[in-house]
Motif scaffolding. Structure first.
Motif, PDB file in Angstrom:
ATOM      1  N   ILE A   1      72.925  38.916  86.325  1.00 43.23           N
ATOM      2  CA  ILE A   1      73.222  39.576  87.597  1.00 43.23           C
ATOM      3  C   ILE A   1      73.554  41.044  87.321  1.00 43.23           C
ATOM      4  CG2 ILE A   1      74.682  39.534  89.659  1.00 43.23           C
ATOM      5  CD1 ILE A   1      75.297  36.591  89.047  1.00 43.23           C
TER       6      ILE A   1
ATOM      7  N   HIS B   1      77.895  45.406  96.048  1.00 43.61           N
ATOM      8  CA  HIS B   1      78.919  45.040  95.060  1.00 43.61           C
ATOM      9  C   HIS B   1      78.900  45.915  93.807  1.00 43.61           C
ATOM     10  CE1 HIS B   1      79.063  41.505  97.701  1.00 43.61           C
ATOM     11  NE2 HIS B   1      80.346  41.759  97.546  1.00 43.61           N
TER      12      HIS B   1
ATOM     13  N   ASN C   1      81.625  35.892  97.002  1.00 52.52           N
ATOM     14  CA  ASN C   1      82.390  36.898  97.744  1.00 52.52           C
ATOM     15  C   ASN C   1      82.144  36.910  99.244  1.00 52.52           C
ATOM     16  OD1 ASN C   1      79.817  38.119  97.783  1.00 52.52           O
ATOM     17  ND2 ASN C   1      80.252  39.157  95.851  1.00 52.52           N
TER      18      ASN C   1
ATOM     19  N   ARG D   1      74.718  32.170 105.767  1.00 51.75           N
ATOM     20  CA  ARG D   1      74.268  32.855 104.544  1.00 51.75           C
ATOM     21  C   ARG D   1      73.843  31.867 103.459  1.00 51.75           C
ATOM     22  NH1 ARG D   1      75.212  38.000 101.480  1.00 51.75           N
ATOM     23  NH2 ARG D   1      75.720  37.426  99.352  1.00 51.75           N
TER      24      ARG D   1
ATOM     25  N   ASP E   1      73.184  48.011  96.053  1.00 54.67           N
ATOM     26  CA  ASP E   1      73.801  46.714  96.280  1.00 54.67           C
ATOM     27  C   ASP E   1      75.278  46.965  96.579  1.00 54.67           C
ATOM     28  OD1 ASP E   1      73.123  43.586  95.655  1.00 54.67           O
ATOM     29  OD2 ASP E   1      75.244  44.098  95.441  1.00 54.67           O
TER      30      ASP E   1
ATOM     31  N   HIS F   1      67.956  38.799  92.081  1.00 56.13           N
ATOM     32  CA  HIS F   1      68.075  38.163  93.402  1.00 56.13           C
ATOM     33  C   HIS F   1      66.919  37.208  93.689  1.00 56.13           C
ATOM     34  CE1 HIS F   1      71.215  41.087  94.136  1.00 56.13           C
ATOM     35  NE2 HIS F   1      71.378  40.672  95.370  1.00 56.13           N
TER      36      HIS F   1
ATOM     37  N   CYS G   1      71.632  35.528  91.012  1.00 55.07           N
ATOM     38  CA  CYS G   1      72.466  35.385  92.223  1.00 55.07           C
ATOM     39  C   CYS G   1      72.416  33.963  92.776  1.00 55.07           C
ATOM     40  CB  CYS G   1      71.988  36.348  93.295  1.00 55.07           C
ATOM     41  SG  CYS G   1      72.087  38.077  92.799  1.00 55.07           S
TER      42      CYS G   1
ATOM     43  N   SER H   1      78.065  33.873  90.663  1.00 56.07           N
ATOM     44  CA  SER H   1      77.927  35.110  91.455  1.00 56.07           C
ATOM     45  C   SER H   1      78.542  36.293  90.718  1.00 56.07           C
ATOM     46  CB  SER H   1      78.540  35.013  92.852  1.00 56.07           C
ATOM     47  OG  SER H   1      79.879  35.472  92.858  1.00 56.07           O
ATOM     48  N   CYS H   2      78.251  37.505  91.192  1.00 53.47           N
ATOM     49  CA  CYS H   2      78.755  38.696  90.518  1.00 53.47           C
ATOM     50  C   CYS H   2      80.276  38.789  90.569  1.00 53.47           C
ATOM     51  CB  CYS H   2      78.111  39.947  91.105  1.00 53.47           C
ATOM     52  SG  CYS H   2      78.327  40.106  92.881  1.00 53.47           S
TER      53      CYS H   2
ATOM     54  N   CYS I   1      74.322  32.203  95.974  1.00 54.66           N
ATOM     55  CA  CYS I   1      75.105  33.225  96.686  1.00 54.66           C
ATOM     56  C   CYS I   1      74.285  33.893  97.774  1.00 54.66           C
ATOM     57  CB  CYS I   1      75.617  34.261  95.690  1.00 54.66           C
ATOM     58  SG  CYS I   1      76.562  35.565  96.455  1.00 54.66           S
ATOM     59  N   ILE I   2      72.975  34.003  97.534  1.00 59.46           N
ATOM     60  CA  ILE I   2      72.121  34.662  98.523  1.00 59.46           C
ATOM     61  C   ILE I   2      71.167  33.646  99.168  1.00 59.46           C
ATOM     62  CG2 ILE I   2      70.529  35.506  96.719  1.00 59.46           C
ATOM     63  CD1 ILE I   2      71.607  37.309  99.937  1.00 59.46           C
TER      64      ILE I   2
ATOM     65  N   HIS J   1      75.471  43.401  88.375  1.00 60.48           N
ATOM     66  CA  HIS J   1      76.835  43.938  88.202  1.00 60.48           C
ATOM     67  C   HIS J   1      77.485  43.454  86.911  1.00 60.48           C
ATOM     68  CE1 HIS J   1      76.004  45.273  92.144  1.00 60.48           C
ATOM     69  NE2 HIS J   1      76.022  44.056  92.663  1.00 60.48           N
TER      70      HIS J   1
END
Ligand code: MIC
Ligand code: SF4
Length: 646
Positions: free
Chosen positions: A99, A121, A378, A384, A119, A65, A357, A296-297, A360-361, A101
């Motif tokens: 990542i 996810h 997601n 965000r 997390d 992250h 990530c 992203s995951c 995405c973050i 996941h």
């Protein structure tokens, strides 16, 4: 009566409580994962518990992250996590390895095992038949110490997939369809179990896209059976030995069933600002776009990248569009290079980012003002992305890549015939970025490396019998943890420093909240439906704790956040009559008396609004164990006390 697949795994792992719907059960956890943004705090907590070696079969700490190192903070946190991992028996996945996941699915997932991760996810590994659940860092720390993980025995919702997807319609469209049908609240208190004839056409990465976004349904987790396709994937990962066939009993009874005929689906998009605001592409129209982000995951597997490369081959990204591509793992990245698809993507003009990530973050790549961004991610919660007025649409990699060429939201079905995309028989396996922990006999020699930004877990107090406090903030429905504790490149480096990060608490909704709450000394937050949806970040409970929040009164709560509030010793109260929400105003002084007897009794709390004179009821029904956690001031204290007693 037969059991569903989720029930079989739950049953085999239940170590506490009654195995009955609606009751609280404690399950044994085989594996844990953490990522760095929640991991630093989880390991501070783990250390505070004074446990030596982890007691799980496998625990892995990922760095994915906070990889943008624009100051010393993130690098210090990485170093801290690496040292804790080495000392306590935890595998360490270094920055650059991917990542959490995606890497966990590739390298550690085992069908039939339980996994909890700090997390939301974490259910991604449900794609391989694991019972994988997102949790707060403190719950993960307890599980690493060998403690059970407690959940309410959930309802099991069966999603039956039939038919076959049309060319260029994707797994992402399947989960978007589920979101369209049951919304971001539709999975609360449920496990979503997939079955049906269509499974034979869905590869493990596609299944993982679906279970990943089960988090957006609010579900406890999502799971696919473990079948021949699972076996092939594990064999291609050189891990065929961990495969076991798993499926629900033929006479399993579900609490609900949804049928989706895949041949009827077309490409979909989740419109701003919620993952369940799903429309067909023609409903949205050919809107002009500024940015496309692939990764992203949810959608960063090799299969995704193969499709993207096929679409981009020999073309150039539209001049008005910025396209970013983040592969999910070093394995994916390396194989893209090996197969030549990395060059195809680079030649198209895509900006290739590290496997993390990233956007995405909000770790970079924030869109321009009012920018329209298509993302294969997601979550598209307001702000965000790092740009408050950006418009984020969630789409499949196929839609994203094709639109990047067109310059507007375009339907990939126009691409016509689709070749068969097949996963390799053998993935490229090189775990050199996963550091093994020190031998137990050497563990005492490992020094924990702590940077100056790493502060302690905030102090908690025993629950008092009377709570008299002002409502410091009143918010509406579907408040996300991104509202409560925003992320992004500027705030994320403060994840190991609660006093500092608290200054940003709720500032998306009200920039004066942190100062107001602090000045009040103690206060109560009032919220609407599904309060705390989204991430697992316990900072969304720890920052309010630090700011003196004693209770949150809401119409309903999201699962992980409610548990994080309890873990932090903050009382989550659910309005018995949601209409009472309207009578409370920000600033009202609310008084709850007889807190302890209500908690121990029927869980009904009487709340008096001293400004209006009205009295109303709010509920907090807890198991005996949770009552004890609440009373003593949170899970960390509770665990420490119990360990001392042993
Ligand atoms: C997210 O997608 O919101 C995150 C960032 O991965 C969070 C965890 C965090 O806030 O660190 C999650 O999903 O739990
Ligand atoms: Fe990372 Fe985004 Fe996945 Fe969260 S949702 S783990 S930020 S890639």
């Amino acid at each position: 009566m037969g059991l569903t697949l989720a029930e079989k795994i739950l049953k085999a792992h239940t170590v506490d409580g009654e195995f009955r719907k609606g009751s609280e059960i404690g399950i044994r956890i085989d594996q844990t994962l953490t990522q760095d943004a929640t991991g630093t705090m989880a390991y501070i907590e783990f250390e505070a518990m004074g446990i030596g070696q982890v007691k799980t079969e496998r625990s892995v700490a990922y760095i994915d992250h906070n990889t943008l190192q624009s100051g010393f903070e993130n690098a210090d946190d990485h170093r801290f996590i690496a040292s804790v991992a080495k000392k306590h028996g935890i595998y360490y996945s270094r920055p650059g390895n991917g990542i959490c996941h995606q890497v966990h699915l590739e390298r550690f997932s085992v069908p039939g095992k339980t996994l909890i991760g700090s997390d939301s996810h974490t259910p991604t590994c449900g794609g391989i038949g694991m019972l994988a659940i997102g949790a707060g860092g403190l719950d993960v720390a307890v599980a690493m110490g060998g403690g059970a993980y407690y959940i309410t025995y959930p309802e099991i919702l069966n999603v039956r997939l039939t038919g076959r997807l049309k060319p260029w319609v994707a797994a992402k469209d399947i989960i978007l369809e589920v979101l369209r049908r049951i919304s971001v609240k539709g999975g609360v208190g449920k496990i979503v179990e997939y079955s049906g004839d269509a499974l034979r056409y869905l590869s493990v990465p596609e299944r993982a896209t679906i279970t990943n976004m089960g988090a957006e349904l609010g579900a406890t987790t999502s799971i696919f059976p473990s079948d021949e396709i699972t076996k092939e994937f594990l064999e291609a990962q050189g891990r065929g030995d961990v495969w076991t066939p798993l499926a629900a009993d033929p006479d399993a009874v579900y609490d609900g069933v949804i049928e989706i005929d895949l041949s009827e689906l077309g490409p979909l998009a989740a419109c701003p600002h919620s993952p369940d605001n799903v429309k067909t592409l023609s409903e949205i129209g050919n809107i002009k776009i500024d940015q496309v982000c692939i990764g992203s995951c949810t959608n960063s597997s090799l299969l995704d990248m193969m499709k993207v490369a096929y679409i981009l081959k020999g073309k150039t990204v539209h001049p008005d569009v910025s396209l970013t591509v983040s592969p999910g793992s070093k394995q994916v990245f390396g194989m893209m290079a090996e197969l030549g698809i990395l060059d195809t993507i680079i030649q198209s003009g895509a900006r290739v980012l590290e496997c993390a990530c990233g956007p995405c973050i909000g770790m970079g790549q924030s869109p321009n003002s009012k920018g329209v961004s298509l993302r294969t991610f997601n979550r598209n919660f307001e702000g965000r992305s790092g740009t408050r007025d950006a418009m984020i649409y969630l789409v499949s990699p196929e839609t994203a890549a094709y639109s990047a060429l067109c310059g507007y939201l375009a339907n990939p079905r126009e691409l016509g015939t689709m070749p068969l995309f097949e996963l390799p028989e053998k993935f490229h396996i090189n775990d050199n970025m996963i550091t093994k922990p020190a031998d137990e006999s050497e563990a005492h020699t490992v020094e924990i490396l702590r940077g100056p930004n790493i502060k302690e877990y905030p102090a908690t107090e025993e629950l008092s019998d009377t709570i008299r406090a002002s409502c410091s903030l009143k918010v509406g429905d579907n408040i996300t943890t991104d509202h409560i504790m925003p992320a992004g490149a500027k705030i994320l480096p403060l994840r190991s420093n609660i006093p500092e990060i608290s200054k940003h608490c709720f500032t998306v909704c009200d920039k004066d909240f942190p100062e107001r709450a602090k000045a009040l000394g103690q206060s109560i937050i009032v919220g609407g439906v599904n309060y705390g949806q989204g991430s697992s970040r316990e900072h969304a409970a720890l920052a309010p704790l630090y700011l003196g929040v004693k209770a949150v009164i809401a119409k309903s709560f999201a699962r992980i956040h409610r548990q994080n509030l309890i873990n932090a010793g903050i009382l989550p109260l659910e309005l018995e009559d949601p209409a009472d929400y309207d009578s409370i105003s920000q600033g009202d002084v609310l008084e709850i008396t007889g807190v302890i007897s209500s908690l121990e009794g029927n869980g009904i709390f009487r709340v008096k609004d001293n400004d209006t004179g009205r009295t109303f009821s709010a509920l907090c029904r807890l198991s005996d164990r949770m009552k004890a956690v609440m009373k003593c001031g949170g899970l960390l204290k509770f665990t420490k006390q119990n360990l001392n007693r042993e």
